[in-house]
Design a protein around this motif. Structure first.
Motif, short mmCIF file in Angstrom:
data_model
loop_
_atom_site.label_atom_id
_atom_site.label_comp_id
_atom_site.label_asym_id
_atom_site.label_seq_id
_atom_site.Cartn_x
_atom_site.Cartn_y
_atom_site.Cartn_z
N MET A 1 0.71 3.91 7.80
CA MET A 1 1.31 2.56 7.79
C MET A 1 0.45 1.57 7.02
N CYS A 2 -0.87 1.59 7.30
CA CYS A 2 -1.79 0.76 6.52
C CYS A 2 -3.17 1.38 6.57
N SER A 3 -3.98 1.02 5.58
CA SER A 3 -5.34 1.52 5.52
C SER A 3 -6.28 0.34 5.29
N LEU A 4 -7.54 0.55 5.64
CA LEU A 4 -8.55 -0.49 5.44
C LEU A 4 -9.75 0.12 4.75
N GLU A 5 -10.15 -0.49 3.65
CA GLU A 5 -11.30 -0.04 2.86
C GLU A 5 -12.26 -1.21 2.72
N LYS A 6 -13.55 -0.90 2.71
CA LYS A 6 -14.55 -1.93 2.49
C LYS A 6 -15.33 -1.62 1.23
N ILE A 10 -16.07 -6.99 0.50
CA ILE A 10 -14.63 -7.17 0.34
C ILE A 10 -13.89 -6.13 1.18
N PHE A 11 -13.03 -6.59 2.06
CA PHE A 11 -12.13 -5.70 2.81
C PHE A 11 -10.80 -5.64 2.07
N ILE A 12 -10.26 -4.43 1.92
CA ILE A 12 -8.96 -4.26 1.26
C ILE A 12 -8.01 -3.62 2.26
N LEU A 13 -7.04 -4.39 2.71
CA LEU A 13 -6.02 -3.93 3.64
C LEU A 13 -4.78 -3.58 2.83
N THR A 14 -4.37 -2.32 2.90
CA THR A 14 -3.25 -1.84 2.08
C THR A 14 -2.14 -1.32 2.96
N LEU A 15 -0.91 -1.83 2.73
CA LEU A 15 0.26 -1.26 3.37
C LEU A 15 0.61 0.00 2.59
N THR A 16 0.52 1.15 3.21
CA THR A 16 0.57 2.43 2.51
C THR A 16 1.97 3.02 2.48
N GLY A 17 2.16 3.98 1.56
CA GLY A 17 3.45 4.64 1.43
C GLY A 17 4.32 3.94 0.39
N THR A 18 5.50 4.49 0.18
CA THR A 18 6.39 3.97 -0.86
C THR A 18 7.68 3.39 -0.29
N ASP A 19 7.70 3.11 1.01
CA ASP A 19 8.90 2.53 1.59
C ASP A 19 8.89 1.01 1.42
N GLU A 20 9.72 0.30 2.19
CA GLU A 20 9.84 -1.15 2.02
C GLU A 20 8.83 -1.95 2.84
N HIS A 21 7.97 -1.24 3.59
CA HIS A 21 6.98 -1.91 4.43
C HIS A 21 7.65 -2.95 5.33
N ARG A 22 8.73 -2.52 5.98
CA ARG A 22 9.44 -3.40 6.91
C ARG A 22 8.54 -3.70 8.11
N LEU A 23 8.58 -4.95 8.55
CA LEU A 23 7.66 -5.41 9.60
C LEU A 23 8.25 -5.12 10.98
N LEU A 28 3.28 -3.86 12.35
CA LEU A 28 2.62 -5.11 12.74
C LEU A 28 1.42 -4.85 13.64
N ASN A 29 1.55 -3.91 14.56
CA ASN A 29 0.40 -3.57 15.41
C ASN A 29 -0.70 -2.90 14.61
N ASP A 79 9.10 -11.07 15.83
CA ASP A 79 8.65 -12.43 15.56
C ASP A 79 7.35 -12.73 16.29
N SER A 80 7.27 -12.32 17.55
CA SER A 80 6.05 -12.55 18.32
C SER A 80 4.86 -11.83 17.70
N LEU A 81 5.06 -10.60 17.25
CA LEU A 81 3.96 -9.85 16.66
C LEU A 81 3.55 -10.43 15.31
N LEU A 82 4.51 -10.89 14.51
CA LEU A 82 4.15 -11.51 13.23
C LEU A 82 3.41 -12.82 13.46
N ARG A 83 3.84 -13.59 14.47
CA ARG A 83 3.08 -14.81 14.79
C ARG A 83 1.64 -14.48 15.13
N SER A 84 1.43 -13.37 15.85
CA SER A 84 0.07 -12.96 16.18
C SER A 84 -0.72 -12.58 14.93
N VAL A 85 -0.08 -11.86 14.01
CA VAL A 85 -0.75 -11.48 12.76
C VAL A 85 -1.14 -12.72 11.96
#
Length: 232
Positions: A1-6, A10-23, A28-29, A79-85
C-alpha cells in the motif's frame, strides 16, 4: 500500500502499486503508520516527501468500498481517517512536500495540498475537485484547506466551482502549486532537492510544527469540528 524510505534526512513516503491509490481505511491507516515512524525516527532537521507510483497520485476516497455496505458510515470512517492523516501532516516536525506524480482528485487533491509545498509532473495528471460532477457536497474542512492553500478566489472558483481538471502548467499559473516538472522522476528529484535545501536551514522541528499549526489554526479547528463529518 505504501513504503517509507530514508535518504539522509529526507523521508520518502510512496503510495505503491499501479492502482488508483483510493483512500480506504487500509491505505489511510498505512499512511498514518508511516507518519508515526517518520515522527519517531526524525532527526533535529528533516523533511518529508510524499509521492506515488503509477498513473495516479490518489483518485480520492474509495467510494466503491463505501457503497458495498452502509455507505454513509463507511464514508464517515474514511473522512475521519483522512482528517487524522492531515492533522498528522500539519503537526509533523519538519517541512512536507508532495511530489504529485499523477492524477490527484477530490480527497486525493486534499491530501496533496495538505503538504507545505506541492510539486507536480507536467506530462500527465491533473488536480480535480470532482464533487460537483459526482453530486457530493464538499465537507467544510476540505474547504478550510482549499482556502488556506489557494489564495486566489478565481483559482478556487476554477478548481471547486467549475470542477476543472487543472494541469500542472495551469496550477502554477494560478498559484495552486509551487512548480511543474517534465515527468514523475524529475518531480521527485526536485522535491528531494527542495527538501535537502530546507533541511540545510537547520530549523528546530518542533518550532516549525508549532508555527505551521498557528498558520493553519483555522484548518485544525475545522478538522476537529465533528459536525464536518456529519454533513458528508
Amino acid at each position: 500500500m505504501c513504503s517509507l524510505e530514508k535518504r539522509g534526512n529526507i523521508f520518502i513516503l510512496t503510495l505503491t502499486g499501479t492502482d488508483e491509490h483510493r483512500l480506504n481505511p487500509t491505505l489511510l491507516n498505512a499512511i498514518r503508520s508511516a507518519l508515526r515512524r517518520v515522527r519517531s525516527e526524525a532527526s533535529s532537521s528533516s523533511a518529508l516527501v510524499t509521492t506515488a507510483h503509477g498513473k495516479f497520485f490518489s483518485n480520492g476516497y474509495d467510494l466503491a468500498w463505501a457503497e458495498a455496505q452502509s455507505f454513509k458510515d463507511r464514508k464517515l470512517l474514511m473522512d475521519s481517517l483522512l482528517r487524522s492523516v492531515v492533522t498528522d501532516l500539519i503537526s509533523l516536525p519538519m517541512p512536507t512536500i508532495s511530489a504529485v506524480s499523477g492524477h490527484a482528485s477530490a480527497a486525493g487533491c486534499i491530501l496533496a495540498l495538505s503538504h507545505d509545498y506541492v510539486l507536480m509532473r507536467s506530462d500527465r495528471g491533473f488536480l480535480y475537485m470532482s464533487e460537483l460532477d459526482i453530486k457530493l457536497v464538499l465537507p467544510p474542512w476540505f474547504m478550510a484547506i482549499l482556502k488556506a492553500k489557494i489564495g486566489s478566489p478565481a483559482a478556487r472558483r476554477e478548481l471547486i466551482m467549475k470542477a476543472a481538471k487543472v494541469t500542472a502548467k495551469r496550477a502554477v499559473e494560478i498559484g495552486i502549486i509551487d512548480s511543474a516538472h517534465d515527468n514523475a522522476e524529475e518531480t521527485l528529484k526536485a522535491a528531494i532537492e527542495l527538501g535537502e535545501g530546507l533541511v540545510k536551514r537547520g530549523w528546530e522541528g518542533h518550532v516549525y510544527a508549532q508555527n505551521r499549526m498557528q498558520v493553519l489554526a483555522d484548518v485544525l479547528d475545522s478538522i476537529r469540528d465533528t459536525r464536518a463529518g456529519s454533513r458528508l
